[in-house]
Design a protein around this motif. Sequence first.
Motif, PDB file in Angstrom:
ATOM      1  N   THR A 116       0.841  -1.181  -0.111  1.00 30.88           N
ATOM      2  CA  THR A 116      -0.126   0.332  -0.453  1.00 30.88           C
ATOM      3  C   THR A 116       0.681   1.722   0.397  1.00 30.88           C
ATOM      4  O   THR A 116       1.563   1.627   0.618  1.00 30.88           O
ATOM      5  CB  THR A 116      -0.914  -0.095   1.512  1.00 30.88           C
ATOM      6  N   HIS A 117       0.891   2.300  -1.308  1.00 32.00           N
ATOM      7  CA  HIS A 117       0.942   3.544  -1.093  1.00 32.00           C
ATOM      8  C   HIS A 117       0.837   4.392  -0.700  1.00 32.00           C
ATOM      9  O   HIS A 117      -0.427   5.078  -0.971  1.00 32.00           O
ATOM     10  CB  HIS A 117       1.789   3.390  -2.973  1.00 32.00           C
ATOM     11  N   ARG A 118       1.135   4.471   0.659  1.00 34.53           N
ATOM     12  CA  ARG A 118       0.286   5.823   1.204  1.00 34.53           C
ATOM     13  C   ARG A 118       0.348   7.168   0.933  1.00 34.53           C
ATOM     14  O   ARG A 118      -0.812   7.623   1.218  1.00 34.53           O
ATOM     15  CB  ARG A 118       1.445   5.765   2.969  1.00 34.53           C
ATOM     16  N   LYS A 119       1.851   7.727   0.088  1.00 30.43           N
ATOM     17  CA  LYS A 119       1.334   8.821   0.109  1.00 30.43           C
ATOM     18  C   LYS A 119       0.368   8.518  -1.396  1.00 30.43           C
ATOM     19  O   LYS A 119       0.428   8.518  -1.790  1.00 30.43           O
ATOM     20  CB  LYS A 119       2.794   9.505  -0.170  1.00 30.43           C
ATOM     21  N   CYS A 120       0.643  10.156  -1.751  1.00 22.78           N
ATOM     22  CA  CYS A 120      -0.605  10.037  -2.926  1.00 22.78           C
ATOM     23  C   CYS A 120       0.292  10.856  -3.677  1.00 22.78           C
ATOM     24  O   CYS A 120       1.414  10.818  -3.953  1.00 22.78           O
ATOM     25  CB  CYS A 120      -0.971  11.666  -2.733  1.00 22.78           C
ATOM     26  N   THR A 121      -0.162   9.631  -5.191  1.00 23.14           N
ATOM     27  CA  THR A 121       0.565   9.484  -6.287  1.00 23.14           C
ATOM     28  C   THR A 121      -0.084  10.889  -7.188  1.00 23.14           C
ATOM     29  O   THR A 121      -1.006  10.397  -8.334  1.00 23.14           O
ATOM     30  CB  THR A 121       0.886   8.617  -7.201  1.00 23.14           C
ATOM     31  N   LEU A 122       0.481  11.642  -7.537  1.00 24.08           N
ATOM     32  CA  LEU A 122      -0.267  12.792  -8.807  1.00 24.08           C
ATOM     33  C   LEU A 122       0.176  12.626 -10.102  1.00 24.08           C
ATOM     34  O   LEU A 122       1.075  12.986 -10.276  1.00 24.08           O
ATOM     35  CB  LEU A 122       0.032  14.246  -7.843  1.00 24.08           C
ATOM     36  N   HIS A 123      -0.289  12.218 -11.058  1.00 21.24           N
ATOM     37  CA  HIS A 123      -0.077  12.369 -12.255  1.00 21.24           C
ATOM     38  C   HIS A 123       1.306  11.554 -12.607  1.00 21.24           C
ATOM     39  O   HIS A 123       2.338  12.027 -13.220  1.00 21.24           O
ATOM     40  CB  HIS A 123       0.289  13.355 -12.381  1.00 21.24           C
ATOM     41  N   SER A 124       1.410  10.168 -11.849  1.00 17.56           N
ATOM     42  CA  SER A 124       3.063   9.737 -12.554  1.00 17.56           C
ATOM     43  C   SER A 124       2.798   8.658 -12.357  1.00 17.56           C
ATOM     44  O   SER A 124       1.409   8.434 -12.034  1.00 17.56           O
ATOM     45  CB  SER A 124       3.840  10.410 -11.149  1.00 17.56           C
TER      46      SER A 124
END
Length: 162
Positions: A116-124
Amino acid sequence: MERANIVARYVTQAALAASTAVATVISFSAPASATAVGYAKVVGFCLDAKGQQVCLPTTTLGHFVQGSGRNVNRQEASVQDTFGMDSAGGNWCNWRIDWRYSDTNGRTYLFSRGETHRKCTLHSSIGRVDTTHRTLKHYGKACADFFVAGTRRASQCHFITE
């Protein structure tokens, strides 16, 4: 008559040698392998159109499986935008990609939970690559499931058959 027996013996030996050579090549050949690639739509955003909720996809879940028979040697999955901008097409928070395996009756018998990737991934780019060798218990389906904040947003499956 003697000459005919010698010729017959040589023909028989040649045939035996040829069949042994073919059997040797077959037994030492690499097993057949198979790959599959597929895509599923991920709902991007929804809006109300005259009382009907209409959801538009902004991304796809791509899934790649490589293996042979019930052996899976590599799986990859990624979320890609549908506009060709080489991005994940949105702002995804708390996302993960799981592998799910089902038998031919649709019963799931194995999960491989992704990180689970806890940080938000914005447009990558977001995705998962797994080179774990698995020998599946049953023929059936191998699926990639994309989760965001604990909710499955998309699934893409491949049939694994004999």
